[in-house]
Design an enzyme around this catalytic site. Structure first.
Site, PDB file in Angstrom:
ATOM      1  N   HIS A  34       0.820  -1.207   0.000  1.00 54.29           N
ATOM      2  CA  HIS A  34       0.000   0.000   0.000  1.00 54.29           C
ATOM      3  C   HIS A  34       0.858   1.263   0.000  1.00 54.29           C
ATOM      4  CE1 HIS A  34      -3.735   2.202   0.681  1.00 54.29           C
ATOM      5  NE2 HIS A  34      -3.122   2.898   1.626  1.00 54.29           N
ATOM      6  N   HIS A  80     -10.043   3.701  -0.574  1.00 56.12           N
ATOM      7  CA  HIS A  80     -10.312   3.246   0.789  1.00 56.12           C
ATOM      8  C   HIS A  80     -11.168   1.992   0.688  1.00 56.12           C
ATOM      9  CE1 HIS A  80      -9.818   5.294   4.909  1.00 56.12           C
ATOM     10  NE2 HIS A  80      -8.672   5.289   4.280  1.00 56.12           N
ATOM     11  N   HIS A  82     -10.500  -1.691   1.426  1.00 52.95           N
ATOM     12  CA  HIS A  82     -10.663  -2.637   2.534  1.00 52.95           C
ATOM     13  C   HIS A  82     -11.445  -2.029   3.695  1.00 52.95           C
ATOM     14  CE1 HIS A  82      -8.238  -5.237   0.267  1.00 52.95           C
ATOM     15  NE2 HIS A  82      -7.464  -5.753   1.206  1.00 52.95           N
TER      16      HIS A  82
END
Length: 704
Positions: A34, A80, A82
């Protein structure tokens, strides 16, 4: 998620010792997919990011693009995904908050948002639950902070069932003299934390976003989801504006992924410095927080500012004026990134190694195979009703009616058209803004589907008389360790890069979100774009006026691959053939010129659902249309780069179009009825405006 053995060995070799617990968890998060883009960064060099209008490209919190010598905009996009599955309301709301703070950190004031949302099949109860929570979260947060949500998209596909996507983009406005970057400027300057106090919410959010969702994610991963407070964010927006007004900020970074550890280490590393930080100085809202909790908390509504020593007192005065907490947590320094806790160093690492040292992944990939043509039998009435009432092509008014899209008094064209328009009198122009992707296209053909996504977004702008200026992307994919998934991801990167290059639209920034896998399988490769353009002339709407005749302008693709009609009727086909690069660029510029011409009274792009849906969306309670097409492929193909034009001067239209094809469709009528004829079969249907509205109102009908 823990630091892998291979990564830990690299850290040990660099430090000459075992990492402390705080260092290990810091590396785990900052070296996660990420944050470090370990699987995607090797591919991102395909994008062209330069142009005379580009002031700051990829690598900062948001890109900066010039409208003129004195007026800049920022453009950024964030995922955004998860968090929005685990907690749809807070996950989506904090996505809005994060992208707004990215805008603030550049010295800009946020003026518009776009939401691009992707869920499982609409007929599933869980998909509707997620949709309802996500939209409510975006609406409550955006409305409360006074930033209008003016454009976006909402899509449904069975492979998002276990992993929805929430991609949010933001445009900000600033004058050239207010520009701030996330690059530390001078050793000895203070690091000041401003905003909410730090708690334990969002711990490990970066590493959580870098792994597949487990079956129990909705309960087990709840602590990794941040909880936002839009009213504090609004105070932070106004405080940030006051700080910029008084020229008190040397550099800035919002606290997002990996919290304070991520923001502060990246800020100093980008400037070639280190830092000395006392974690106990961080203002906290929970007792007995340890070092790694303070470092990695992703509590929202916080900014890290670099401030000269003589300006610290004034910064804290302004923070107090806006009822915000503040703390001088350390300073920019030469040497390592050092954090102390209880008087002892808990982090002492080279900042560049922490921020940029993660090794890149070398992964196998498999290219997908193209589908062969196997078309179904068509019944015009069944096909038309299925496509027009498809939740993917139906009205999204249920979504955008929940947003305040006019706050700020800049919105000149509201949601529901091809692109939103924002007044920017500071530059004597209008800014067109659009965003989205189509998972059916990129599932059918990742490379060509992504080219089509870029082509369609540029066409949306051109249809409102705007010249595309710049774009940012949010590249969403599944687990890249699966060769077929990585092959699809490579396809969307290359497809976007090639079409944006052909259209001379620089890709100035973006976000990558991988490991969007769940027990339901990987998501479709999803290349969300948010694109802006300048509209200096007239800007026609999409509704028919009844004053002119109808024509189709653009190159057809002659195939139904990735279309809504095949999704309903079955069968298969290759993806439509898109025009060559030069022809695509010519088509976009031609559409812009046609849209701005005085004889053009309505323009609407043809894409999702094809010509059938475009015409259905153009009919009004007063004006209908009588249209004939050559065959079913012409009516339902979804080739982008085409528009329906209502014009009062056919000769002028054909002259402006030049070598771009113009096909006569029919004429407008005064009976508020869409009459369609397919010449190859002689099939005919007619639907009144009220009947079409009822077909298109499926979201409101099922959700209200």
């Amino acid at each position: 998620m823990t630091l892998s053995d291979a990564d830990r060995d690299l850290v040990v070799a660099e430090l000459g010792r075992d990492p402390t617990p705080a260092e290990e968890i810091l590396f785990e998060n900052l070296w996660s997919e990420h944050c470090a883009y370990r699987s995607s960064r090797p591919l991102l060099s395909a994008f062209d990011s330069e142009g005379d209008q580009v002031v700051i490209g990829p690598g900062d919190d948001a890109a900066v693009v010039a409208l003129d010598d004195d007026t800049y905009i920022t453009l950024g996009i964030e995922s955004h995904n998860h968090p929005s599955y685990v907690d749809p309301y807070d996950g989506a709301a904090t996505g809005v908050g994060g992208i707004v703070r990215d805008t603030l950190s550049m010295g800009a004031y946020p003026i518009a948002l776009a939401d691009c949302l992707y869920f499982g099949d609409f007929d599933r109860e869980h998909s509707r639950y997620l949709l309802d929570g996500v939209v409510e979260g975006i609406a409550d947060y955006g409305n409360a902070i006074g930033v209008p949500t003016v454009t976006g998209s909402t899509s449904f596909h069975e492979n998002y069932e276990g992993n929805p996507l929430v991609n949010v983009a933001c445009v900000g406005l600033l004058s050239a003299d207010r520009l701030v970057t996330a690059e530390a400027q001078k050793a000895g300057n203070k690091l000041v934390l401003v905003g909410s106090s730090t708690g334990r919410d969002g711990l490990g959010g970066a590493s959580f976003a870098s792994e597949d969702l487990a079956e129990d994610a909705e309960t087990e991963d709840r602590p990794a989801v941040q909880v936002g407070d839009p009213y504090t964010e609004k105070l932070l927006i106004e405080c940030n504006e006051a700080l910029i007004d008084e020229d008190l900020v040397e550099s800035a970074r919002d606290l997002g992924a990996a919290g304070l550890g991520g923001a502060s280490s990246e800020l100093v590393a980008k400037g070639g410095f280190g830092a000395e930080i006392d974690l106990e100085k961080v203002h906290q809202r929970e007792p007995n927080m340890n070092a790694f909790e303070i470092l990695l908390s992703e509590s929202q509504e916080r900014m890290c500012y670099e401030v000269t020593p003589e300006n610290v007192e004034r910064v804290q005065e302004l923070a107090a004026r806006f009822d915000l907490g503040s703390a001088v947590i350390g300073e920019v320094a030469e040497g390592n990134y050092v954090c102390t806790f209880d008087g002892e160093p808990v982090v002492d690492v080279p900042p560049e190694f922490l921020a940029e040292g993660a090794p890149m992944n070398d992964l196998d990939s498999v290219d997908p195979e193209a589908a062969a043509r196997d078309l179904p039998a068509f019944d015009l009435e069944d096909a038309f009703e299925a496509v027009v009432s498809d939740p993917n092509t139906a009205s999204k008014r249920w979504v955008y009616r929940q947003y305040d899209h006019e706050v700020g008094l800049r919105t000149a064209r509201r949601p529901g058209d091809d692109a939103a328009l924002l007044d920017v009198p500071e530059a004597d122009t209008k800014l067109a803004f659009t965003g989205g992707a189509d998972p059916n296209w990129t599932s059918a053909a990742p490379y060509d589907g992504a080219r089509a996504v870029a082509f369609e977004n540029a066409t949306n702008l051109a249809a409102k008389g705007a010249s595309p200026l710049a774009t940012v992307d949010c590249l969403n994919g599944g687990n890249p360790e699966k060769p077929d998934v990585y092959g699809g991801f490579k396809g969307i990167v290359d497809g976007l890069a090639d079409m944006c290059r052909a259209l001379s639209v620089p890709v100035v920034g973006g976000n990558v979100s991988l490991y969007n896998d769940s027990v339901s399988g990987p998501i479709p490769p999803t290349p969300t774009l948010a694109m802006v353009g300048k509209a200096d002339g007239s800007s026609p709407g999409l509704s028919l006026s009844g004053e002119g005749d109808l024509f189709l302008v653009g190159f057809d693709g002659g195939a139904l691959g990735g279309s809504a009609v095949l999704d309903h009727l079955g069968g298969s086909d290759a993806f439509p053939t898109l025009p060559e690069d030069a022809d695509a660029a010519t088509a976009v510029e031609t559409i812009r010129t046609v849209a701005a011409d005085e004889s053009t009274v309505a323009v609407h792009d043809v894409s999702h659902g094809g010509l059938a849906v475009a015409l259905a969306e153009m009919v009004t309670d007063e004006v209908g249309a009588d249209v004939s097409v050559s065959d079913y492929v012409s009516l339902f193909e979804e080739t982008p780069g085409r528009v329906v034009v209502e014009t009062t001067d056919e000769a002028a239209l054909r002259d402006l179009a030049g070598d771009v094809p113009v096909v006569e469709l029919g004429t407008t009528t005064d009976d508020a009825t869409l009459s369609l004829t397919v010449d190859s079969d002689g099939d005919e249907v007619a639907y009144g405006a009220a009947d079409i509205a009822a077909l298109r109102d499926v979201l409101a009908r099922e959700l209200d």
